[in-house]
Scaffold this motif. Sequence first.
Motif, PDB file in Angstrom:
ATOM      1  N   THR A 167       0.861  -1.185   0.000  1.00  0.00           N
ATOM      2  CA  THR A 167       0.000   0.000   0.000  1.00  0.00           C
ATOM      3  C   THR A 167       0.896   1.233   0.000  1.00  0.00           C
ATOM      4  O   THR A 167       2.011   1.224   0.522  1.00  0.00           O
ATOM      5  N   ASN A 169       0.510   5.828  -1.305  1.00  0.00           N
ATOM      6  CA  ASN A 169      -0.381   6.844  -1.854  1.00  0.00           C
ATOM      7  C   ASN A 169      -0.141   7.027  -3.345  1.00  0.00           C
ATOM      8  O   ASN A 169      -0.409   8.100  -3.914  1.00  0.00           O
ATOM      9  N   GLN A 170       0.325   5.971  -3.974  1.00  0.00           N
ATOM     10  CA  GLN A 170       0.530   5.914  -5.422  1.00  0.00           C
ATOM     11  C   GLN A 170       0.615   4.448  -5.820  1.00  0.00           C
ATOM     12  O   GLN A 170       0.824   3.580  -4.972  1.00  0.00           O
ATOM     13  N   ASP A 220       6.159   5.946   3.937  1.00  0.00           N
ATOM     14  CA  ASP A 220       5.273   6.266   2.821  1.00  0.00           C
ATOM     15  C   ASP A 220       4.386   5.101   2.404  1.00  0.00           C
ATOM     16  O   ASP A 220       3.406   5.306   1.681  1.00  0.00           O
ATOM     17  N   GLY A 221       4.741   3.910   2.829  1.00  0.00           N
ATOM     18  CA  GLY A 221       3.963   2.741   2.453  1.00  0.00           C
ATOM     19  C   GLY A 221       4.367   1.535   3.271  1.00  0.00           C
ATOM     20  O   GLY A 221       5.274   1.617   4.114  1.00  0.00           O
ATOM     21  N   GLN A 238      -3.852   5.505   3.503  1.00  0.00           N
ATOM     22  CA  GLN A 238      -3.244   5.068   2.256  1.00  0.00           C
ATOM     23  C   GLN A 238      -4.316   5.029   1.168  1.00  0.00           C
ATOM     24  O   GLN A 238      -5.434   4.582   1.415  1.00  0.00           O
ATOM     25  N   SER A 239      -3.953   5.467  -0.030  1.00  0.00           N
ATOM     26  CA  SER A 239      -4.956   5.563  -1.088  1.00  0.00           C
ATOM     27  C   SER A 239      -4.937   4.381  -2.064  1.00  0.00           C
ATOM     28  O   SER A 239      -5.943   4.101  -2.701  1.00  0.00           O
ATOM     29  N   HIS A 240      -3.788   3.694  -2.194  1.00  0.00           N
ATOM     30  CA  HIS A 240      -3.652   2.636  -3.185  1.00  0.00           C
ATOM     31  C   HIS A 240      -3.186   1.330  -2.558  1.00  0.00           C
ATOM     32  O   HIS A 240      -2.325   1.323  -1.665  1.00  0.00           O
ATOM     33  N   MET A 303     -10.227   2.349  -1.375  1.00  0.00           N
ATOM     34  CA  MET A 303      -8.845   2.261  -1.834  1.00  0.00           C
ATOM     35  C   MET A 303      -8.856   1.992  -3.333  1.00  0.00           C
ATOM     36  O   MET A 303      -9.748   1.302  -3.841  1.00  0.00           O
TER      37      MET A 303
END
Length: 343
Positions: A167, A169-170, A220-221, A238-240, A303
């Motif tokens: 996961t 944010n990209q 970041d992930g 988290q977006s992705h 997500m």
Amino acid sequence: MSVKRTKRGLGIAATAVASLLIVSACGGNEAGGDGEDGATTKLSFANSYPDEHPHNTCGAQVVADALKEDDTGVEIEVFSNSQLGPDAERFASVASGDIDMDIQGASAISASFPEVGALDAAYAFDGPDALFEFVDSEAFEGLKKRMLEETGVRVLDVWYFGMRHFTANQPIKTPDDFKGLRMRFPDSPQYLMNAEALGAEPTAVAFEEVFLALQQGTIDGQENPVPTIKDLNLPEVQSHVSLTGHQVGSVLAIISEETWQSLSAEQQEAVQAAISDTRDGDRKCVEDAEAEIVEEWKSSGEMTVVEDVDVDTFRSQAEKFFKSEYKDDQLALYEAILAGASS
């Protein structure tokens, strides 16, 4: 006649509450107890997962219920959610006989028995079918024997933990997508090797601190199976989720050899059967949860689910890395795993 035995001091917990839990959990019956006189052999069964996680609802608790219905006099008390300490500390306590049974990942165990870490190597297995084909092989029986000899811990069986995905944010579709990202990996030699093999920059963060670290931007992930991503509420930060499937997550159901030898032959058979008979149901619960959660994310947009991942590039990069980095028994185990996958 069976009498209750007192085990050595624990010293695991960081709080008084946890200490009380450990004292009450640990200690079964004296060697050879068979329950014929009405005495009960009480065994502690620890893990790191929340009560609602499949490894409890479809795993540890199912084992406890099965043995409760049995007439061999074995009673299991489940201690979930790291009540008896974090993984590394609990494994040492199983080895010493202070905790009877546990559920541990191969990477956590590899701190004490490095060879087993190859089970968690990135892209070692194509999926759970390949994992269990290997688990049921002679090669795995040899691994279990060596682990018992070196650690005093017996492996009863292996349960499926879920496919691990990233996961952030990209999207993460190729190794190049890790550039500039601080990715959280568990702080074990094997997981840190996985990060290097896949081209990621690893940052070690405690499991319990992952949400806060993502929220504060310390990392970041991260990577985990889908049910764990949901349990940690990571869609909030988290977006992705990129379905890299870079590791077939598994856990080993283990028992202290001291505890094992204290059981009668009938009790040993009952405990082994309860653990092994739970494997398929536990796997189904995990796979059902994986599918349900991913569909939920897709439909709700909570997500963004990234499916077009370049798995072939990740896999070939990882295999080249491990064949270069692994040595001796660990390399032999890794090559045995790959040989099984290609047969």
